[in-house]
Design a protein around this motif. Structure first.
Motif, PDB file in Angstrom:
ATOM      1  N   TRP A 142       9.320 -69.775 -16.366  1.00 35.70           N
ATOM      2  CA  TRP A 142       8.827 -69.288 -15.407  1.00 35.70           C
ATOM      3  C   TRP A 142       9.429 -67.727 -14.363  1.00 35.70           C
ATOM      4  O   TRP A 142       8.753 -67.084 -13.628  1.00 35.70           O
ATOM      5  N   VAL A 143      11.050 -68.148 -14.753  1.00 30.49           N
ATOM      6  CA  VAL A 143      11.693 -67.132 -14.176  1.00 30.49           C
ATOM      7  C   VAL A 143      11.841 -65.868 -15.617  1.00 30.49           C
ATOM      8  O   VAL A 143      11.962 -64.114 -15.117  1.00 30.49           O
ATOM      9  N   VAL A 144      12.115 -66.376 -16.626  1.00 30.22           N
ATOM     10  CA  VAL A 144      12.212 -65.039 -17.576  1.00 30.22           C
ATOM     11  C   VAL A 144      10.496 -64.518 -18.415  1.00 30.22           C
ATOM     12  O   VAL A 144      10.204 -63.265 -18.922  1.00 30.22           O
ATOM     13  N   ALA A 145       9.516 -65.539 -18.099  1.00 29.42           N
ATOM     14  CA  ALA A 145       8.028 -64.771 -18.548  1.00 29.42           C
ATOM     15  C   ALA A 145       7.586 -63.169 -17.633  1.00 29.42           C
ATOM     16  O   ALA A 145       7.143 -62.200 -18.195  1.00 29.42           O
ATOM     17  N   PRO A 146       7.896 -63.040 -16.134  1.00 25.44           N
ATOM     18  CA  PRO A 146       8.218 -62.291 -15.504  1.00 25.44           C
ATOM     19  C   PRO A 146       8.718 -60.707 -15.968  1.00 25.44           C
ATOM     20  O   PRO A 146       7.962 -59.676 -15.788  1.00 25.44           O
ATOM     21  N   MET A 147       9.734 -61.292 -16.263  1.00 26.80           N
ATOM     22  CA  MET A 147      10.370 -60.060 -16.502  1.00 26.80           C
ATOM     23  C   MET A 147      10.179 -59.278 -17.715  1.00 26.80           C
ATOM     24  O   MET A 147       9.645 -58.342 -17.678  1.00 26.80           O
ATOM     25  N   ILE A 148      10.005 -60.476 -18.525  1.00 27.92           N
ATOM     26  CA  ILE A 148       8.665 -59.573 -20.245  1.00 27.92           C
ATOM     27  C   ILE A 148       8.134 -59.172 -19.824  1.00 27.92           C
ATOM     28  O   ILE A 148       7.456 -57.924 -20.340  1.00 27.92           O
ATOM     29  N   VAL A 149       7.021 -59.461 -19.312  1.00 28.06           N
ATOM     30  CA  VAL A 149       5.986 -58.820 -18.878  1.00 28.06           C
ATOM     31  C   VAL A 149       5.482 -57.665 -18.314  1.00 28.06           C
ATOM     32  O   VAL A 149       4.772 -56.473 -18.905  1.00 28.06           O
ATOM     33  N   TRP A 150       6.799 -57.444 -17.288  1.00 32.75           N
ATOM     34  CA  TRP A 150       7.154 -57.037 -16.113  1.00 32.75           C
ATOM     35  C   TRP A 150       7.614 -55.159 -17.399  1.00 32.75           C
ATOM     36  O   TRP A 150       6.826 -54.429 -16.834  1.00 32.75           O
ATOM     37  N   VAL A 151       9.072 -55.632 -18.310  1.00 29.39           N
ATOM     38  CA  VAL A 151       8.938 -55.125 -18.856  1.00 29.39           C
ATOM     39  C   VAL A 151       8.297 -54.332 -19.769  1.00 29.39           C
ATOM     40  O   VAL A 151       8.056 -53.127 -20.253  1.00 29.39           O
ATOM     41  N   VAL A 152       7.706 -55.348 -20.162  1.00 35.48           N
ATOM     42  CA  VAL A 152       6.992 -54.778 -21.425  1.00 35.48           C
ATOM     43  C   VAL A 152       5.446 -53.609 -21.349  1.00 35.48           C
ATOM     44  O   VAL A 152       5.327 -52.957 -21.980  1.00 35.48           O
ATOM     45  N   THR A 153       4.711 -54.819 -19.916  1.00 35.76           N
ATOM     46  CA  THR A 153       3.641 -53.601 -19.587  1.00 35.76           C
ATOM     47  C   THR A 153       4.270 -52.604 -18.884  1.00 35.76           C
ATOM     48  O   THR A 153       3.576 -51.214 -19.237  1.00 35.76           O
ATOM     49  N   ALA A 154       5.365 -52.389 -18.382  1.00 33.99           N
ATOM     50  CA  ALA A 154       6.078 -50.650 -17.552  1.00 33.99           C
ATOM     51  C   ALA A 154       6.032 -49.867 -19.325  1.00 33.99           C
ATOM     52  O   ALA A 154       5.970 -48.602 -19.088  1.00 33.99           O
ATOM     53  N   ILE A 155       6.567 -50.468 -20.316  1.00 35.42           N
ATOM     54  CA  ILE A 155       6.577 -49.606 -21.162  1.00 35.42           C
ATOM     55  C   ILE A 155       5.716 -49.170 -21.811  1.00 35.42           C
ATOM     56  O   ILE A 155       5.217 -47.599 -22.733  1.00 35.42           O
ATOM     57  N   ALA A 156       4.676 -50.143 -21.655  1.00 39.46           N
ATOM     58  CA  ALA A 156       3.510 -50.297 -22.470  1.00 39.46           C
ATOM     59  C   ALA A 156       2.874 -48.888 -21.877  1.00 39.46           C
ATOM     60  O   ALA A 156       2.428 -47.876 -22.100  1.00 39.46           O
ATOM     61  N   ALA A 157       2.934 -49.077 -20.605  1.00 40.92           N
ATOM     62  CA  ALA A 157       2.357 -47.964 -20.483  1.00 40.92           C
ATOM     63  C   ALA A 157       2.978 -46.752 -19.416  1.00 40.92           C
ATOM     64  O   ALA A 157       1.963 -45.845 -19.737  1.00 40.92           O
ATOM     65  N   PHE A 158       3.287 -46.870 -20.227  1.00 40.79           N
ATOM     66  CA  PHE A 158       4.424 -45.463 -20.268  1.00 40.79           C
ATOM     67  C   PHE A 158       4.233 -45.241 -21.839  1.00 40.79           C
ATOM     68  O   PHE A 158       4.139 -43.618 -22.229  1.00 40.79           O
ATOM     69  N   LEU A 159       4.251 -45.769 -22.782  1.00 37.78           N
ATOM     70  CA  LEU A 159       3.873 -45.028 -24.062  1.00 37.78           C
ATOM     71  C   LEU A 159       2.415 -44.621 -24.037  1.00 37.78           C
ATOM     72  O   LEU A 159       1.545 -44.228 -24.947  1.00 37.78           O
ATOM     73  N   LEU A 160       0.936 -45.819 -24.086  1.00 39.22           N
ATOM     74  CA  LEU A 160      -0.104 -45.373 -24.272  1.00 39.22           C
ATOM     75  C   LEU A 160      -0.689 -44.133 -24.071  1.00 39.22           C
ATOM     76  O   LEU A 160      -1.294 -43.876 -24.955  1.00 39.22           O
ATOM     77  N   PRO A 161      -0.801 -44.020 -22.708  1.00 35.15           N
ATOM     78  CA  PRO A 161      -1.088 -42.316 -22.701  1.00 35.15           C
ATOM     79  C   PRO A 161      -0.379 -41.379 -23.189  1.00 35.15           C
ATOM     80  O   PRO A 161      -1.800 -40.398 -23.829  1.00 35.15           O
ATOM     81  N   ALA A 162       0.313 -41.530 -23.669  1.00 33.13           N
ATOM     82  CA  ALA A 162       0.470 -40.475 -24.551  1.00 33.13           C
ATOM     83  C   ALA A 162       0.120 -40.876 -26.711  1.00 33.13           C
ATOM     84  O   ALA A 162      -0.853 -39.583 -27.271  1.00 33.13           O
ATOM     85  N   VAL A 163       0.519 -41.307 -26.793  1.00 29.29           N
ATOM     86  CA  VAL A 163      -0.494 -42.627 -28.244  1.00 29.29           C
ATOM     87  C   VAL A 163      -2.040 -42.002 -28.202  1.00 29.29           C
ATOM     88  O   VAL A 163      -2.311 -41.413 -28.551  1.00 29.29           O
ATOM     89  N   LEU A 164      -2.780 -41.983 -26.889  1.00 28.21           N
ATOM     90  CA  LEU A 164      -4.346 -41.446 -26.824  1.00 28.21           C
ATOM     91  C   LEU A 164      -4.638 -40.439 -26.682  1.00 28.21           C
ATOM     92  O   LEU A 164      -5.520 -39.885 -27.105  1.00 28.21           O
ATOM     93  N   LEU A 165      -3.131 -39.363 -25.636  1.00 25.44           N
ATOM     94  CA  LEU A 165      -3.465 -38.643 -25.432  1.00 25.44           C
ATOM     95  C   LEU A 165      -3.415 -37.391 -26.071  1.00 25.44           C
ATOM     96  O   LEU A 165      -4.024 -36.549 -26.836  1.00 25.44           O
ATOM     97  N   LYS A 166      -2.441 -38.082 -28.207  1.00 28.92           N
ATOM     98  CA  LYS A 166      -2.317 -37.626 -29.464  1.00 28.92           C
ATOM     99  C   LYS A 166      -4.260 -37.429 -29.453  1.00 28.92           C
ATOM    100  O   LYS A 166      -3.516 -36.226 -30.831  1.00 28.92           O
TER     101      LYS A 166
END
Length: 133
Positions: A101-125
């Motif tokens: 319960w402590v680690v899951a929010p951190m992992i999901v938050w970090v991975v979601t932030a990274i994916a939200a940053f990288l996915l638009p570049a992939v879609l636009l490419k």
């Protein structure tokens, strides 16, 4: 309208990536893969809650406790995971060990932030490459 739809797709996809990574990495975090509809429901519930809770919690913190503004993303991720795990049929369970319960929010938050940053570049490419052809 197209921009809104692309942002929604990116947000849902990044939420899915975050939940999948947490499922792979954490022993107490489980997605019910036998029920794909439940997983899709979990993604939608999590993404909608995250998008509503983050701005609301930021306003509350800004008024009452400005020092907490930096942690709003993790707090809103925790609350969104909690609500998603509570909803029956959502296809997501979080259990033992307690530190999940402590680690899951951190992992999901970090991975979601990274994916939200990288996915638009992939879609636009892909879109730029399609226009060039």
């Amino acid at each position: 309208m197209i921009t809104f739809l692309l942002r929604a797709v990116v947000f849902l996809a990044s939420a899915a990536v975050g939940l999948i990574v947490a499922d792979v990495v954490l022993p107490g975090f489980a997605i019910d893969w036998r029920n794909p509809g439940g997983f899709i429901l979990a993604i939608v519930i999590f993404a909608v809650l995250q998008s509503v809770l983050a701005p609301w919690l930021a306003r509350v913190a800004q008024r009452n406790a400005p020092a907490f503004l930096g942690g709003i993303g993790i707090v809103s991720t925790f609350v969104a995971l909690l609500v998603t795990a509570i909803i029956p049929g959502a296809g997501l369970t979080i259990g033992a060990p307690w530190w999940t319960w402590v680690v899951a929010p951190m992992i999901v938050w970090v991975v979601t932030a990274i994916a939200a940053f990288l996915l638009p570049a992939v879609l636009l490419k892909k879109k730029v490459a399609a226009r060039r052809d």
